[in-house]
Each structure stands twice: as C-alpha cells, then as structure tokens.
Design an enzyme around this catalytic site. Structure first.
Site, short mmCIF file in Angstrom:
data_model
loop_
_atom_site.label_atom_id
_atom_site.label_comp_id
_atom_site.label_asym_id
_atom_site.label_seq_id
_atom_site.Cartn_x
_atom_site.Cartn_y
_atom_site.Cartn_z
N ARG A 159 3.59 -9.62 -2.77
CA ARG A 159 3.49 -10.37 -1.02
C ARG A 159 1.95 -11.47 -1.52
NH1 ARG A 159 1.74 -10.97 3.78
NH2 ARG A 159 0.60 -9.85 3.44
N HIS A 200 4.84 9.45 -0.47
CA HIS A 200 4.64 9.07 0.85
C HIS A 200 4.61 10.25 1.71
CE1 HIS A 200 4.64 5.36 -0.38
NE2 HIS A 200 5.93 5.33 0.04
N GLY A 258 -1.00 -9.09 -1.46
CA GLY A 258 -2.04 -8.37 -2.49
C GLY A 258 -3.78 -8.80 -2.67
N PHE A 290 -3.34 -8.51 -9.73
CA PHE A 290 -1.93 -9.00 -9.18
C PHE A 290 -1.42 -9.47 -9.80
CE2 PHE A 290 -0.11 -11.07 -5.17
CZ PHE A 290 0.83 -10.28 -5.45
N TYR A 300 -7.55 0.47 -1.42
CA TYR A 300 -6.89 -0.75 -1.39
C TYR A 300 -8.00 -1.55 -1.57
CZ TYR A 300 -3.75 -4.65 -1.77
OH TYR A 300 -3.08 -5.81 -2.05
N LYS A 351 3.01 0.57 2.11
CA LYS A 351 2.07 -0.39 1.58
C LYS A 351 0.24 -0.16 1.81
CE LYS A 351 5.01 -2.54 1.63
NZ LYS A 351 5.51 -2.88 0.47
N GLY A 406 -0.69 0.64 -1.36
CA GLY A 406 -1.23 0.19 -2.86
C GLY A 406 -0.88 1.00 -4.12
N SER A 410 0.88 -5.60 5.70
CA SER A 410 1.98 -6.02 4.34
C SER A 410 3.72 -4.99 5.24
CB SER A 410 1.58 -4.83 3.84
OG SER A 410 2.35 -4.71 2.24
P1 A3P Z 1 0.61 -7.40 0.25
O1 A3P Z 1 2.08 -7.38 1.07
O2 A3P Z 1 -0.12 -7.05 1.62
O3 A3P Z 1 0.88 -8.50 -0.20
P2 A3P Z 1 2.96 -0.35 -1.52
O4 A3P Z 1 3.21 0.19 -3.10
O5 A3P Z 1 2.15 0.79 -1.32
O6 A3P Z 1 4.24 -0.76 -1.11
O7 A3P Z 1 2.36 -1.86 -1.34
C1 A3P Z 1 2.75 -3.25 -2.08
C2 A3P Z 1 1.31 -3.59 -1.31
O8 A3P Z 1 0.36 -3.80 -2.15
C3 A3P Z 1 2.09 -4.94 -1.43
O9 A3P Z 1 0.67 -5.51 0.39
C4 A3P Z 1 1.34 -5.24 -2.53
O10 A3P Z 1 1.25 -6.82 -2.65
C5 A3P Z 1 -0.11 -4.71 -2.96
N1 A3P Z 1 0.31 -4.90 -4.51
C6 A3P Z 1 0.78 -3.64 -5.75
N2 A3P Z 1 0.09 -4.45 -6.40
C7 A3P Z 1 -0.71 -5.25 -5.50
C8 A3P Z 1 -2.30 -5.50 -7.14
N3 A3P Z 1 -2.35 -5.51 -8.85
N4 A3P Z 1 -3.34 -6.43 -6.21
C9 A3P Z 1 -2.86 -6.58 -5.37
N5 A3P Z 1 -2.21 -5.95 -3.99
C10 A3P Z 1 -1.93 -5.07 -4.55
#
Ligand code: A3P
Length: 287
Positions: free
Chosen positions: A250, A101, A252, A222, A186, A45, A47, A131
């Site tokens: 979710r 991870h 972003g 996003f 991030y 979670k 990025g 997240s």
């Molecule tokens: P949120 O739940 O805060 O929106 P991972 O890919 O490591 O599981 O992380 C997921 C998180 O990265 C989620 O955060 C997701 O929305 C965010 N994310 C993925 N792509 C993104 C983008 N292009 N810009 C901003 N946040 C992004």
C-alpha cells in the site's frame, strides 16, 4: 459477515476459517521441524511479505530466480494456512524457510523441542493498525469493521485475527533461550535496509559481500517489490483480495498512522500501550 461466520477460535485466538482449515492446523501441529529451519515470525501487517523476499535472497546469495518465479506463499510458506500441506515441505532441501503468525504459546511441540532459527519482525503497532485497517477493508474473508474507532478498540482488545498484538510481541520477546532468535523492526528496515540485510545474513550464518548485500537491498525496496507479481499479491483473485480498494503493498512507510488516527484515537491507544508494555525491557525502534 460476522465474526462467528468468518472466524474459528484456535488456541485462544481468532483465525480466518477460510484460510485456516482443520487439515492445515493439524498438519502444522504435527509438523517435524529441523534445527536448521529458518522461521520468520510476525504479527500480521508487520513486514512479513518484505521478509519473504529478503530471507530467500540472502539464502540464494542474491540469485533472483526464486523471487522471480515462486510466489510469496510458496517461496516462504506460512505453516498454518490451507495451501501448505500440499507443498511437500518434507522434501525441501535444508535450510528450509517458513513463516508463521502464531504466538509463541501456540507453537507446536516439534518447534519447541528443536528450536529452529527465528527472525521475529515487529512494527509500530499504530502503523500495523493502519495497515490492517486498509487490509481488512479489501479482503472478503475478514470481518469488516464498523467505525475506525471501533476497529481500533477491537484491535487493542485482541478481538481480531491472531489476537492481541501485545500478547504476540511479549510472548516472543520473553522466549527464554534467545540464541536462536533475532529481533528486528520494520522501522529499522526502513531506516537502513542494507544494514538490516547484513544483520539478517549474519544471523543466518550466510556471509555475503557488500555488493551482494547492496543488490539484495535494491531488490527489496518497496517500488521494486510492488512491480514483482510474485510479491505484490496480484496473483490472488479479486474475489479474495480486492486491490482496487487498497493495494496489498500500500504505502510502505513508517508513521502513516498520523494520516489515519485522530488525536483522541492516538491518545486512547498510547495510554493502553504504556500500560501493556511497562514491564517490557526491549527498546522498540519506534518509541
Ligand atoms: P502498508 O499497508 O503500511 O503499506 P505484511 O506483509 O506483514 O502483511 O505487511 C504488509 C505491510 O508491509 C504493508 O504496509 C506493505 O506495504 C509493507 N511492505 C511490504 N514490503 C515492503 C517494502 N519493501 N518496504 C516497505 N514496506 C513494505
């Protein structure tokens, strides 16, 4: 379901049993790294999925084919999970692109010997928690937390998948020989995505002109990722991830923890955080 039913302990951390099989863990342990492999490393979670679009687009010089045709897990496979042994990664052309991870202390022998390039992505742990909190609630293979405060305490104590965020970040920041590692957050990507893409391209030794860098940044915003079914996890069954409860992509944004944590929870976390990172030399973008 409980921790015992859903998780297995591997190298000292909890891993979801359903997505991490004995076969895939063994496969990764014996995996043969190449010095020009590029490995995206993240605590969950932070990025990961974002980087699984940025890095392939840099690699392809902005060509959109892979991000339009291959799902995230095939485009930049996560080495420890159950699908990966079936992807014939040995036959992929160099430079190969992977994700993990794992903590640094969990990395398999070939990785440690060959030292491929690492792009390590970090995120404000309070936003990572926020997240995760929503993510745990929408998956069927992770332990549902009790209250929000309990969930935060479990996260701080590392009684969650992939263990302690603090151990993860400190382990990767403490890598001795850093010329093959790049650290990015991030928050830096949110602040200036074009600059982040340019820096990652430079690290990957892939010179790109300003138009291509802009094109990649535009693809990775996003809203564009959210529309792309190879990146938004809509290809995963609802039984596994129920996106009607919370979307994978979710919000972003940076700072969403302010909409979730109470003052007391944020204080509890900050006290723990200060103590844990007091000897860390790195300047985090969120501090
Ligand atoms: P949120 O739940 O805060 O929106 P991972 O890919 O490591 O599981 O992380 C997921 C998180 O990265 C989620 O955060 C997701 O929305 C965010 N994310 C993925 N792509 C993104 C983008 N292009 N810009 C901003 N946040 C992004």
């Amino acid at each position: 379901m409980t921790e015992t039913e859903l998780y297995s302990v591997y190298k000292g951390v909890n891993l979801p049993t359903r997505t991490h099989t004995p076969e895939s863990l063994r496969y990764y342990e014996e995996f043969f790294s190449h010095s020009d492999d590029i490995v995206i490393v993240t605590y969950p979670k932070s990025g990961t999925t974002w980087m699984q679009v940025i890095v392939p687009l840099i690699q392809s010089g902005g060509d959109l084919t892979t991000i339009q045709t291959l799902p995230t897990w095939d485009r930049a496979p996560r080495l420890e999970v159950y699908k990966t042994p079936f992807l014939n990664l040995e036959d992929r052309p160099s430079p190969r692109l992977f994700v993990t991870h794992y903590h640094y202390s969990m990395m398999p022998p070939s990785f440690l010997k060959v030292k491929p390039k690492v792009v390590y992505v970090m995120r404000n742990p309070k936003d990572m928690f926020t997240s995760s909190f929503h993510f745990y609630g929408m998956t069927s293979y992770l332990v549902k937390s009790g209250t929000q405060t309990q969930s935060l305490m479990e996260k701080v104590a590392g009684r969650v998948i992939y263990g302690s965020w603090f151990d993860h970040v400190k382990g990767w920041l403490n890598v001795k020989n850093k010329e093959n590692s790049m650290y990015i957050s991030y928050e830096e990507m949110i602040m200036d995505l074009k600059d982040a893409v340019a820096r990652i391209a430079q690290f990957m030794e892939k010179p790109l002109n300003s138009e291509v860098i802009q094109k990649i940044a535009d693809q990775c915003i996003f809203m564009n990722m959210k529309k792309n079914k190879t990146s938004n996890y809509s290809l995963v069954s609802r039984e596994f991830m129920d996106q009607t409860k919370s979307e994978f992509l979710r919000k972003g944004i940076a700072g969403d923890w302010k909409n979730l944590l109470t003052v007391a929870e944020a204080e509890y976390f900050d006290n723990f955080y200060k103590e844990e990172i007091k000897n860390v030399q790195y300047k985090f973008a969120w501090d």
